[in-house]
Design a protein around this motif. Structure first.
Motif, PDB file in Angstrom:
ATOM      1  N   GLY A 133       1.062  -1.766  -0.210  1.00 55.05           N
ATOM      2  CA  GLY A 133      -0.004  -0.122   0.419  1.00 55.05           C
ATOM      3  C   GLY A 133       0.635   1.289  -0.034  1.00 55.05           C
ATOM      4  O   GLY A 133       0.385   2.109  -0.235  1.00 55.05           O
ATOM      5  N   SER A 168      -1.101   5.240   2.107  1.00 53.61           N
ATOM      6  CA  SER A 168      -3.051   5.752   1.962  1.00 53.61           C
ATOM      7  C   SER A 168      -2.940   6.610   1.557  1.00 53.61           C
ATOM      8  O   SER A 168      -3.064   7.759   2.294  1.00 53.61           O
ATOM      9  CB  SER A 168      -3.459   4.857   2.501  1.00 53.61           C
ATOM     10  N   GLY A 173      -7.725   3.977   4.079  1.00 52.91           N
ATOM     11  CA  GLY A 173      -7.286   3.261   2.972  1.00 52.91           C
ATOM     12  C   GLY A 173      -8.051   2.962   2.171  1.00 52.91           C
ATOM     13  O   GLY A 173      -8.780   3.501   1.668  1.00 52.91           O
TER      14      GLY A 173
END
Length: 364
Positions: A133, A168, A173
């Motif tokens: 991520g 993020s 997220g």
């Protein structure tokens, strides 16, 4: 293409790199940045990579008074094999030149800009986080530097690239975000600068975003400037609706930014043989689809967030809870596929990815 000479000055005192697990968006910056100068009659020159540092500008610089500036947003990823990967950087450079044209600013050489980015990324490659991520955000931007208080295009500019390791974009997220539909203010109108990536578009959005924040909403959904009923885009994303099996997104109309991720999602959906439409879509249609149970998913797309599912739309006090406030199946599939292509976990059937490792020979 002639490679322009590049001066490189390495930082003597390196920064401590942030913990990848605590990264937020746009708060940390790497050790170096790229700078290129422009003067009328001389063109772009003096290409250099220097230690990251504050800028020195004349108080009368045109950018400070008339907003003559444009920017882009890109990301670099580290694959499992260790290569540095960029996602469709050629499209970002083309869009940057489109924005420059709209703001009466000199175009850049797209290939030389990518070549310069190659060099900057090789110097800063240790800053590319590898945690799931995370990525290295790339911010190219151009500002008007001429000291002049008359309203006219500047005769001197500077082109910069800075880098920021990020997590993020939204604190949620990939989890659904809440979006407030804006009824009072407008972001852009046809014939304006809405289709260019320029700072003023974002400054004009801040008032509405402030209201949304106070009500607990992550972003604002903008409507058209004339009838105030047709969907345009979210503050930092293009928007998609899955209605009765068909994916619908507003057509590019001169006031909407043509997102690179938007373009990629449309291509991916068509590759999957899913019904897709780019057309005008009203909030009345969205509400009707919601009330009939046909509004299956809503999600935003953009470089920063990639895919951001929408769990709630608030239109003038009428709240629509999308997919029971959960991340939809299509949103999840799109996010997984796109991020896997970007990081090399899945094959790239579209030739979207640009690997720095493949181009090392060109840097000599």
């Amino acid at each position: 293409m002639t490679r322009l000479p590049m001066q490189i000055q390495l930082a003597q005192n390196k920064k401590e790199k942030p913990d990848p697990s605590t990264l937020v968006f746009g708060k940390s910056f790497t050790d170096h940045m790229l700078i290129i100068d422009y003067e009328e009659g001389k063109g772009w020159h003096n290409h250099r990579i220097t230690p990251y540092a504050p800028l020195t500008l004349d108080p009368a610089a045109i950018v400070l008074h008339y907003g003559q500036t444009v920017f882009e947003g890109m990301k670099a990823y580290r694959s499992e094999e260790g290569t540095i990967r960029l996602f469709r950087p050629d499209q970002n450079m083309k869009r940057l030149n489109y924005s420059l044209d709209r703001l009466c600013m000199p175009r850049i050489d797209e290939e030389n800009a990518l070549y310069a980015l190659n060099q900057l990324l090789q110097i800063e490659q240790e800053w590319i986080p590898t945690l799931e991520g995370t990525s290295l955000y790339i911010r190219p931007f151009v500002i008007a530097t001429e000291a002049f208080l008359g309203v006219a295009p500047a005769k001197s500019y500077q082109f910069y690239m800075i880098l920021s390791p990020v997590g993020s974009y939204y604190k949620e997220g990939i989890h659904p975000v809440k979006i407030l539909v804006e009824n009072e203010f407008v972001r852009a109108a046809k014939g304006g600068t809405g289709s260019a990536k320029t700072a003023g578009n974002y400054a004009s959005a801040l008032k509405a975003q402030e209201t949304a924040d106070k009500q607990g909403y992550s972003q604002v959904l903008w409507l058209d400037s004339v009838e105030r009923k047709y969907v345009e885009e979210v503050g930092s994303m293009n928007i998609f609706f899955k209605i009765n099996g068909e994916v619908v997104t507003p057509a590019i109309n001169g006031s909407i930014l043509e997102g690179i991720t938007r373009k990629s999602i449309l291509q991916l959906l068509r590759h999957w043989n899913m019904p897709v439409a780019e057309r005008q879509i009203s909030m009345d249609e969205i509400r009707s689809a919601y009330e009939s149970g046909e509004l299956e998913e809503v999600f935003g797309t953009g470089t920063a967030a990639v895919i951001s599912p929408v769990g709630e739309l608030n239109w003038d006090g009428y709240k629509m809870i999308i997919a029971n406030g959960q991340t939809g199946e299509l949103s999840t599939r799109l996010y997984d596929t796109l991020t896997n292509i970007q990081t090399g976990k899945e094959k790239d059937p579209f030739d979207w990815v640009y690997e720095i490792k493949k181009h090392v020979a060109k840097l000599a």
